[in-house]
Design a protein around this motif. Structure first.
Motif, mmCIF file in Angstrom:
data_model
loop_
_atom_site.group_PDB
_atom_site.id
_atom_site.type_symbol
_atom_site.label_atom_id
_atom_site.label_comp_id
_atom_site.label_asym_id
_atom_site.label_seq_id
_atom_site.Cartn_x
_atom_site.Cartn_y
_atom_site.Cartn_z
ATOM 1 N N ILE A 83 0.847 -1.201 0.000
ATOM 2 C CA ILE A 83 0.000 0.000 0.000
ATOM 3 C C ILE A 83 0.880 1.248 0.000
ATOM 4 C CG2 ILE A 83 -1.764 1.301 1.273
ATOM 5 C CD1 ILE A 83 -2.756 -1.313 2.462
ATOM 6 N N PHE A 84 0.524 2.202 -0.855
ATOM 7 C CA PHE A 84 1.217 3.493 -0.875
ATOM 8 C C PHE A 84 0.243 4.594 -0.502
ATOM 9 C CE2 PHE A 84 3.845 1.762 -4.682
ATOM 10 C CZ PHE A 84 4.733 1.133 -3.825
ATOM 11 N N LEU A 85 0.745 5.572 0.271
ATOM 12 C CA LEU A 85 -0.008 6.796 0.521
ATOM 13 C C LEU A 85 0.862 7.960 0.069
ATOM 14 C CD1 LEU A 85 -0.524 4.771 3.181
ATOM 15 C CD2 LEU A 85 -2.215 6.514 3.643
ATOM 16 N N PHE A 86 0.219 8.971 -0.492
ATOM 17 C CA PHE A 86 0.962 10.098 -1.047
ATOM 18 C C PHE A 86 0.155 11.368 -0.839
ATOM 19 C CE2 PHE A 86 1.746 12.620 -5.091
ATOM 20 C CZ PHE A 86 2.934 13.174 -4.657
ATOM 21 N N VAL A 87 0.867 12.443 -0.455
ATOM 22 C CA VAL A 87 0.225 13.745 -0.284
ATOM 23 C C VAL A 87 0.924 14.730 -1.220
ATOM 24 C CG1 VAL A 87 -0.474 15.531 1.345
ATOM 25 C CG2 VAL A 87 -0.103 13.182 2.155
ATOM 26 N N VAL A 93 5.424 10.684 1.411
ATOM 27 C CA VAL A 93 5.044 9.351 0.942
ATOM 28 C C VAL A 93 5.141 8.361 2.094
ATOM 29 C CG1 VAL A 93 5.532 9.409 -1.542
ATOM 30 C CG2 VAL A 93 7.367 8.893 0.068
ATOM 31 N N CYS A 94 4.322 7.338 1.975
ATOM 32 C CA CYS A 94 4.282 6.299 3.003
ATOM 33 C C CYS A 94 4.052 4.979 2.262
ATOM 34 C CB CYS A 94 3.127 6.610 3.958
ATOM 35 S SG CYS A 94 2.823 5.376 5.230
ATOM 36 N N ALA A 95 4.706 3.921 2.715
ATOM 37 C CA ALA A 95 4.508 2.596 2.120
ATOM 38 C C ALA A 95 4.230 1.609 3.242
ATOM 39 C CB ALA A 95 5.755 2.178 1.337
ATOM 40 N N LEU A 96 3.283 0.711 2.993
ATOM 41 C CA LEU A 96 2.878 -0.259 4.015
ATOM 42 C C LEU A 96 2.886 -1.670 3.451
ATOM 43 C CD1 LEU A 96 -0.431 1.463 5.235
ATOM 44 C CD2 LEU A 96 1.876 1.843 6.150
#
Ligand code: ZN
Length: 222
Positions: A83-87, A93-96
């Motif tokens: 899972i990636f989160l991006f703003v 950025v965040c990766a899970l």
């Protein structure tokens, strides 16, 4: 290699890859080497490493990474969810790495809370759930479905009974976790590519101990 259409809209700001099993063994072809990659142990927990500049940190006991630096965040999976989160407007950025255990202990909610704590508005968060085992193949004990039905108060959308077996739609569990945190549906991309059906991808369910891993990477462009 797969890419999210949603994230590709921001290709000036961020690059990302969902590599299949073969491609994952040849990352050097894509200019990716150990030096510019941040990775964590992945223990099916809910802790997220805040990566700054220090290489001294011991990345044990984490399943996620967040950074505002231009470094690849790497997730390894074989049926679990990358899972990636991006703003876009904050360059975060965040990766899970998330399987059912990670989702059960709230890694998705933790990631959103951590991003919100940095002064981000929830409507600005983009989430991408990469290739993972689909509900075509992910049969589980009914009690596992019950965990999510009870906690998230959803039922039909995440499970299906076929020929006396129960199938869990683990991608929808993650989507629901994002929606519960207030993420906009239009800002969520959930890949409909089953790692067990699609032989290009490594699958623990299909290949057991012989299974390789699929590597997913995201990096802010500096
Ligand atoms: Zn499948």
């Amino acid at each position: 290699m797969l890419r999210s259409n949603l994230l590709q809209k921001y290709s000036q700001l961020v690059n990302h890859y969902f590599f299949n099993e073969t491609e994952s063994k040849e990352l050097i072809k894509y200019g990716i080497s150990g030096k510019n990659v941040c990775k964590v142990e992945q223990v099916h927990g809910n802790r997220i490493l805040e990566f700054n500049d220090s290489r001294e940190i011991k990345p044990d006991g984490f399943d996620g990474m967040i950074t505002d630096k231009s470094i690849y965040l790497q997730v390894r999976t074989a049926d679990c969810l990358p899972i990636f989160l991006f703003v876009p407007n904050k360059k975060i950025v965040c990766a899970l790495h998330a399987g059912w255990k990670g989702l059960m202990v709230g890694i998705v909610g933790n990631a959103v809370d951590l991003i919100l704590s940095k002064g981000v508005k929830v409507e600005d968060i983009i989430c991408v759930i990469g290739p993972h085992i689909g509900n075509c193949c992910y049969d589980v004990p009914y009690k596992r479905i019950k965990i999510f039905q009870t906690r998230d108060r959803i039922d039909h959308a995440i499970s299906e009974k076929r020929e006396d077996r129960w199938y869990l739609d683990i991608g929808s569990v993650a989507v629901n976790a994002f929606l519960t945190k207030g993420i906009k549906r239009k800002n969520i991309d959930n890949f409909d590519v089953c790692t067990k059906c699609n032989k290009d991808f490594a699958s623990f369910r299909r290949d057991k101990d012989k299974s390789g891993r699929n590597i997913s990477l995201i990096r802010l462009i500096s």
